[in-house]
Write an enzyme that holds these catalytic residues in place. Structure first.
Site, short mmCIF file in Angstrom:
data_model
loop_
_atom_site.label_atom_id
_atom_site.label_comp_id
_atom_site.label_asym_id
_atom_site.label_seq_id
_atom_site.Cartn_x
_atom_site.Cartn_y
_atom_site.Cartn_z
N GLY A 156 50.68 44.05 50.22
CA GLY A 156 51.51 43.53 49.29
C GLY A 156 51.27 43.95 47.83
O GLY A 156 50.66 44.99 47.46
N ARG A 157 51.57 43.06 46.77
CA ARG A 157 51.40 43.49 45.45
C ARG A 157 49.96 43.76 45.00
O ARG A 157 49.51 44.65 44.40
CB ARG A 157 51.95 42.46 44.42
CG ARG A 157 53.18 42.35 44.51
CD ARG A 157 53.69 41.01 44.19
NE ARG A 157 53.69 39.90 45.25
CZ ARG A 157 54.35 38.89 45.42
NH1 ARG A 157 55.43 38.81 44.46
NH2 ARG A 157 54.15 38.07 46.16
N ILE A 158 49.03 42.76 45.51
CA ILE A 158 47.56 43.16 45.16
C ILE A 158 46.83 44.25 45.87
O ILE A 158 46.40 45.15 45.47
CB ILE A 158 46.77 41.79 45.48
CG1 ILE A 158 47.19 40.71 44.74
CG2 ILE A 158 45.28 42.01 45.30
CD1 ILE A 158 46.72 39.25 45.03
N ARG A 179 52.36 44.50 58.05
CA ARG A 179 53.42 44.08 59.00
C ARG A 179 54.58 45.05 59.03
O ARG A 179 54.91 45.57 59.83
CB ARG A 179 53.79 42.68 58.82
CG ARG A 179 53.22 41.67 59.53
CD ARG A 179 53.59 40.30 59.06
NE ARG A 179 53.66 40.12 57.48
CZ ARG A 179 53.69 38.98 56.64
NH1 ARG A 179 53.63 37.90 57.46
NH2 ARG A 179 53.56 39.06 55.32
N ILE A 238 38.94 39.72 50.07
CA ILE A 238 39.34 38.85 48.87
C ILE A 238 40.73 37.97 49.14
O ILE A 238 41.21 37.65 48.39
CB ILE A 238 39.37 39.52 47.42
CG1 ILE A 238 40.75 40.85 47.93
CG2 ILE A 238 38.28 40.46 46.90
CD1 ILE A 238 41.19 41.46 46.48
N ALA A 239 41.20 38.11 50.34
CA ALA A 239 42.10 37.47 51.06
C ALA A 239 41.93 36.00 51.21
O ALA A 239 42.08 35.02 50.37
CB ALA A 239 42.76 38.23 52.29
N ARG A 240 41.66 35.53 52.36
CA ARG A 240 41.34 34.15 52.64
C ARG A 240 40.36 33.96 53.57
O ARG A 240 40.12 34.79 54.53
CB ARG A 240 42.63 33.32 53.17
CG ARG A 240 43.49 33.04 52.18
CD ARG A 240 43.28 31.76 51.66
NE ARG A 240 44.09 31.18 50.57
CZ ARG A 240 44.30 31.68 49.26
NH1 ARG A 240 43.46 32.50 48.88
NH2 ARG A 240 45.16 31.28 48.62
N GLU A 269 35.33 27.38 53.35
CA GLU A 269 34.53 27.34 51.86
C GLU A 269 34.98 25.77 51.38
O GLU A 269 36.08 25.30 51.56
CB GLU A 269 35.22 28.41 50.98
CG GLU A 269 36.57 28.33 50.74
CD GLU A 269 37.26 29.53 50.09
OE1 GLU A 269 36.95 30.82 50.44
OE2 GLU A 269 37.94 29.21 48.95
N HIS A 287 34.95 32.76 45.21
CA HIS A 287 36.43 32.62 45.31
C HIS A 287 36.71 32.91 43.71
O HIS A 287 37.43 32.01 43.25
CB HIS A 287 37.01 31.43 45.94
CG HIS A 287 38.63 31.48 46.37
ND1 HIS A 287 39.18 31.04 47.36
CD2 HIS A 287 39.52 32.23 45.71
CE1 HIS A 287 40.47 31.34 47.38
NE2 HIS A 287 40.63 32.03 46.51
N ILE A 288 36.41 34.03 43.09
CA ILE A 288 36.72 34.16 41.80
C ILE A 288 37.94 35.25 41.46
O ILE A 288 37.67 35.72 40.27
CB ILE A 288 35.22 34.14 41.00
CG1 ILE A 288 34.42 35.30 41.43
CG2 ILE A 288 34.74 32.90 40.99
CD1 ILE A 288 33.45 35.77 40.62
#
Ligand code: 8YV
Length: 327
Positions: A156-158, A179, A238-240, A269, A287-288
């Site tokens: 995606g964008r990131i 995907r 850095i996703a989830r 978390e 998560h920063i």
């Protein structure tokens, strides 16, 4: 005229609270307590809007208990705290905060990649502990970032922001899996080549995860996937939390089945799997990835714009379920 009532579920910039208070009757959470579901419901009752930060679960039970609710605005691009189909069924608009955090989050993905590949925190701990008594030729030898193969899962964008940094800034060979494949012009801008997930796992020197969390992406990286990676590879999440099987990753890091990992997000978390805390070859951050003051301010303001835009004019900026607007 009575102002509409909204809830701001977590502590947020005073400027944003002041801005929302001009339009709404605002209830806040000044002590920034983490509410239970029952406490959240109690405070949401009678409110037409809510400002959430990505951790407050909005599901069918909450919606049934809060029939006045019309919109919930997340101050985050990820929205796995929302049951969007349940919100749509209840006629409640869901909004997130995309775009404004893209470049900041891509910067952090790269920072974590560099810190992990070059063993920045591990060597700093060594120095602070007074263990540095002499230089040696192989001390904290890491892996190169420039010229290496950068794998991106989720484009995606990131993901595209990370690809551009890698290709244009560090001369990396960028491969990705997603995907759906990007349009040719976007692939060219990122200098990125689409590959299967297996090829991504097998070829990446550095693998960065930037895909959204869902039932399908739960444990997208577990023991079987890690086994396909190079023993010299680094893994960055850095996703989830939940996209990586943290227990399997900790075991792989301990046994050096991959070289290192950099993690900004964790399963369950703010708890962190205890085994991750005992392995040296992992960089851990709380998560920063989007945490710069201007970006967090932009995210908060976008959530506020969604509340004001929708509740005063029926025009939100970043609706996740715009079908609600047509009713
Ligand atoms: C947030 C994030 O800071 O936007 C997201 O999806 O993960 C972070 O930028 C976090 O969700 C808390 O709001």
């Amino acid at each position: 005229m009575n102002k509409s009532k909204i809830l701001i579920a977590r502590a947020v910039f005073p400027e944003v609270i002041a801005r929302l208070s001009q339009t709404f009757d605002v209830e806040t959470n000044p002590t920034d307590e983490i509410w239970t579901k029952a406490q959240l419901i109690e405070r949401l009752r009678g409110k037409v809007g809510a400002f959430t930060t990505g951790g407050e679960r909005i599901d069918a039970e909450v919606l049934a208990a809060c029939p006045d609710l019309k919109i919930v605005a997340n101050m985050s691009v990820g929205y796995n705290n929302f049951d969007v189909p349940a919100m749509t069924a209840a006629g409640v608009l869901a909004t997130n905060a995309p775009d404004v955090l893209t470049e900041t989050t891509a910067d952090f993905g790269f920072a974590l990649l560099m810190a992990t590949a070059r063993r920045v925190t591990e060597s700093e701990h060594y120095l602070r502990a007074g263990q540095w008594t002499k230089w040696s030729y192989d001390m904290f030898a890491g892996s190169d970032v420039h010229g290496a193969t950068l794998g991106i899962l989720g484009m995606g964008r990131i993901g595209q922001g990370i690809a551009r940094r890698g290709a244009h800034g560090f001369g990396m060979n960028v491969i990705y899996h997603n995907r759906s494949r990007l349009a040719p012009a976007l692939e060219a801008a990122c200098k990125a080549r689409y590959v299967s997930k297996d090829e991504l796992l097998q070829s990446a020197d550095h693998l960065v995860l930037v895909l959204p969390y869902s039932a399908e992406s739960h444990h997208a990286i577990g023991a079987a996937e890690i086994a396909k990676m190079k023993p010299t590879a680094t893994l960055i999440n850095i996703a989830r939390g939940g996209i990586v099987d943290d227990a399997a990753l900790a075991a792989a890091l301990r046994d050096k089945r991959i070289a290192a990992a950099g993690l900004d997000v964790f399963e369950g978390e703010p708890k962190v799997h205890p085994d991750l805390l005992t392995v040296p070859n992992v960089v851990l951050t709380p998560h920063i990835a989007s945490a710069t003051r201007p970006t967090r301010m932009a995210m908060a303001n976008l959530a506020a714009d969604n509340l004001v835009g929708f509740l005063t004019q029926g025009k939100p900026l970043t609706a996740l379920n715009p079908e609600v607007l047509k009713r």
